[in-house]
Scaffold this active site. Sequence first.
Site, PDB file in Angstrom:
ATOM      1  N   CYS A  89      32.598  57.678  17.258  1.00  0.00           N
ATOM      2  CA  CYS A  89      31.743  57.716  17.885  1.00  0.00           C
ATOM      3  C   CYS A  89      31.884  57.071  19.340  1.00  0.00           C
ATOM      4  O   CYS A  89      31.361  57.394  20.133  1.00  0.00           O
ATOM      5  CB  CYS A  89      30.307  57.149  16.736  1.00  0.00           C
ATOM      6  SG  CYS A  89      30.568  55.949  15.816  1.00  0.00           S
ATOM      7  N   HIS A 124      25.021  52.401  19.602  1.00  0.00           N
ATOM      8  CA  HIS A 124      25.615  51.448  20.210  1.00  0.00           C
ATOM      9  C   HIS A 124      26.164  51.142  22.004  1.00  0.00           C
ATOM     10  O   HIS A 124      26.327  52.522  22.514  1.00  0.00           O
ATOM     11  CB  HIS A 124      27.951  52.397  19.850  1.00  0.00           C
ATOM     12  CG  HIS A 124      28.184  52.661  18.527  1.00  0.00           C
ATOM     13  ND1 HIS A 124      27.214  51.842  17.526  1.00  0.00           N
ATOM     14  CD2 HIS A 124      29.014  52.997  17.447  1.00  0.00           C
ATOM     15  CE1 HIS A 124      28.139  52.927  16.055  1.00  0.00           C
ATOM     16  NE2 HIS A 124      28.781  53.118  15.982  1.00  0.00           N
TER      17      HIS A 124
HETATM   18  N1  LIG Z   1      27.712  56.112  10.970  1.00  0.00           N
HETATM   19  C1  LIG Z   1      28.339  56.563  11.622  1.00  0.00           C
HETATM   20  O1  LIG Z   1      26.984  56.104  12.984  1.00  0.00           O
HETATM   21  C2  LIG Z   1      29.357  58.028  12.150  1.00  0.00           C
HETATM   22  C3  LIG Z   1      29.480  58.349  13.728  1.00  0.00           C
HETATM   23  C4  LIG Z   1      30.736  58.935  13.151  1.00  0.00           C
HETATM   24  C5  LIG Z   1      31.448  59.160  12.119  1.00  0.00           C
HETATM   25  N2  LIG Z   1      30.799  58.868  10.949  1.00  0.00           N
HETATM   26  C6  LIG Z   1      31.149  59.137   9.611  1.00  0.00           C
HETATM   27  O2  LIG Z   1      30.461  59.899   9.202  1.00  0.00           O
HETATM   28  C7  LIG Z   1      31.567  59.836   7.906  1.00  0.00           C
HETATM   29  C8  LIG Z   1      29.508  59.123   6.747  1.00  0.00           C
HETATM   30  O3  LIG Z   1      28.996  58.669   7.606  1.00  0.00           O
HETATM   31  P1  LIG Z   1      27.515  58.269   7.719  1.00  0.00           P
HETATM   32  O4  LIG Z   1      27.953  56.818   7.638  1.00  0.00           O
HETATM   33  O5  LIG Z   1      26.370  59.333   7.270  1.00  0.00           O
HETATM   34  O6  LIG Z   1      27.750  57.849   5.570  1.00  0.00           O
HETATM   35  P2  LIG Z   1      27.006  57.526   4.414  1.00  0.00           P
HETATM   36  O7  LIG Z   1      25.402  57.579   4.359  1.00  0.00           O
HETATM   37  O8  LIG Z   1      27.590  56.823   4.161  1.00  0.00           O
HETATM   38  O9  LIG Z   1      27.133  58.776   3.878  1.00  0.00           O
HETATM   39  C9  LIG Z   1      28.106  59.205   3.400  1.00  0.00           C
HETATM   40  C10 LIG Z   1      27.930  60.934   2.571  1.00  0.00           C
HETATM   41  O10 LIG Z   1      28.547  61.455   2.644  1.00  0.00           O
HETATM   42  C11 LIG Z   1      28.641  61.770   1.205  1.00  0.00           C
HETATM   43  N3  LIG Z   1      29.722  61.246   0.044  1.00  0.00           N
HETATM   44  C12 LIG Z   1      30.542  59.978  -0.374  1.00  0.00           C
HETATM   45  N4  LIG Z   1      31.249  60.474  -1.351  1.00  0.00           N
HETATM   46  C13 LIG Z   1      31.017  62.501  -1.140  1.00  0.00           C
HETATM   47  C14 LIG Z   1      31.804  62.854  -2.161  1.00  0.00           C
HETATM   48  N5  LIG Z   1      32.597  62.243  -3.259  1.00  0.00           N
HETATM   49  N6  LIG Z   1      31.504  64.281  -2.059  1.00  0.00           N
HETATM   50  C15 LIG Z   1      30.987  64.576  -1.213  1.00  0.00           C
HETATM   51  N7  LIG Z   1      29.792  63.596  -0.815  1.00  0.00           N
HETATM   52  C16 LIG Z   1      30.224  62.931  -0.711  1.00  0.00           C
HETATM   53  C17 LIG Z   1      28.199  61.209   0.724  1.00  0.00           C
HETATM   54  O11 LIG Z   1      26.852  61.961  -0.665  1.00  0.00           O
HETATM   55  P3  LIG Z   1      26.231  61.026  -2.318  1.00  0.00           P
HETATM   56  O12 LIG Z   1      24.483  60.549  -1.157  1.00  0.00           O
HETATM   57  O13 LIG Z   1      25.803  61.564  -3.212  1.00  0.00           O
HETATM   58  O14 LIG Z   1      27.091  59.434  -2.204  1.00  0.00           O
HETATM   59  C18 LIG Z   1      26.629  61.268   1.552  1.00  0.00           C
HETATM   60  O15 LIG Z   1      25.808  62.282   2.103  1.00  0.00           O
HETATM   61  C19 LIG Z   1      32.334  58.810   7.183  1.00  0.00           C
HETATM   62  O16 LIG Z   1      33.217  59.527   7.454  1.00  0.00           O
HETATM   63  C20 LIG Z   1      32.105  58.325   8.488  1.00  0.00           C
HETATM   64  O17 LIG Z   1      32.783  57.665   9.380  1.00  0.00           O
HETATM   65  C21 LIG Z   1      29.625  58.324  11.175  1.00  0.00           C
END
Ligand SMILES: NC(=O)c1ccc[n+]([C@@H]2O[C@H](COP(=O)([O-])OP(=O)(O)OC[C@H]3O[C@@H](n4cnc5c(N)ncnc54)[C@H](OP(=O)(O)O)[C@@H]3O)[C@@H](O)[C@H]2O)c1
Length: 370
Positions: free
Chosen positions: A166, A275
């Site tokens: 990001c 950010h």
């Molecule tokens: N947040 C940001 O600004 C941002 C920006 C760029 C990239 N990212 C990337 O995007 C990804 C998610 O980030 P987030 O901020 O959305 O995190 P989050 O709010 O913690 O959400 C994680 C998601 O992944 C699912 N998940 C976790 N373990 C899993 C598994 N074993 N199988 C299938 N689904 C699974 C979770 O499902 P459950 O609800 O069932 O646990 C939830 O839907 C990460 O890789 C992060 O690095 C995030």
Amino acid sequence: MLKILKKFENLSLANLFLYYQRLVRNTYFCALICSFQLSPMKLAVVGATGLVGSEILEVLQEHQFPYDKLLLVASERSKGKQISFNGHGYQVIGLAEAVAAKPHIAIFSAGGSTSLEWAPAFAAMGTVVIDNSSAWRMDPSKKLVVPEINAKTLSPEDKIIANPNCSTIQMVLALEPLRQRYGIKRIVVSTYQSVTGTGKAAVDQMMAERAGEVNPPKVYPHKIDLNVLPHIDVFQPNGYTKEEMKMILETKKIFGDDSIQVTSTTVRIPTMGGHSEAVNVEFKQDFDLAEVRSLLENAPGIIVQDDPANFIYPMPITSHKKDEVFVGRLRRDESQPNTLNMWIVADNLRKGAATNAVQIAEYLLENKLI
Ligand SMILES: NC(=O)c1ccc[n+]([C@@H]2O[C@H](COP(=O)([O-])OP(=O)(O)OC[C@H]3O[C@@H](n4cnc5c(N)ncnc54)[C@H](OP(=O)(O)O)[C@@H]3O)[C@@H](O)[C@H]2O)c1
């Protein structure tokens, strides 16, 4: 109607043109989908219950992304959970069921290990995976794409496409028009990153601390509310954090130029909405500040907010839920030649993740790469 006009009032001609393009494109998509009635468009959102996943759903709706079937996928913990979206109720399914459904596109935001394990299984079924995690970004066989910069490198053979980090996306997008004009020698960046960048659990920690809970959930090693952590992701043997190394390595990969020198300090602050980044960039040639402003104003996806006399500059609170990257505090670095200081803010869940991923999907459809 008033709401729509309000959305357009601050946009430059370049961004108004973008909205116009989107309207034309959606009409084109509808025609395209109708002509493929035998193969209805199936779209999977993996990580649909998370912060990025929820934002992807909002962006899909706002962009009127065309699909016939939507699969909402999450971990086994969420299987069976109901999500209502766009007037419909969806039941969350697991990854195995989603692979078997052979979607045309799967937008992943479920962490690196899920991507490493499952993206190849989708790709083997012919699905194009657009992945938000860091799992594939530095794999030399995978494209790392910010559509405005390098979508043209995509081909039908790309079955796993990486969305950059990001903080990297918003920085490279704002630097691209300047790089094209002046060439870049060196970038020094310090970030001020929102807790939403760590996911749902981190927002819960900050809110619980703010509410004075005795045992708040602990995602960070320290308190985050009323604090600043010079630490994002894990520390590396060279003393940088992984987030800092992502900014350094991904910038070189997206620009396709290893000669650009980059150094980064990434910092977590107790905000939401976006950010922020202080960027000091040394160009190969001298620049004219008025021309810098004009190049940025005319670049797609960028909005210049730079009127210090009236206290106008980009802030997370005003970038929240916006697709664009906001740039301000443009000023010459008087300590060395050819060097510019700038302040760049974007909603990390939007252009830093969901918007960029949906734009890649739009590009694939528009260019018949699927
Ligand atoms: N947040 C940001 O600004 C941002 C920006 C760029 C990239 N990212 C990337 O995007 C990804 C998610 O980030 P987030 O901020 O959305 O995190 P989050 O709010 O913690 O959400 C994680 C998601 O992944 C699912 N998940 C976790 N373990 C899993 C598994 N074993 N199988 C299938 N689904 C699974 C979770 O499902 P459950 O609800 O069932 O646990 C939830 O839907 C990460 O890789 C992060 O690095 C995030």
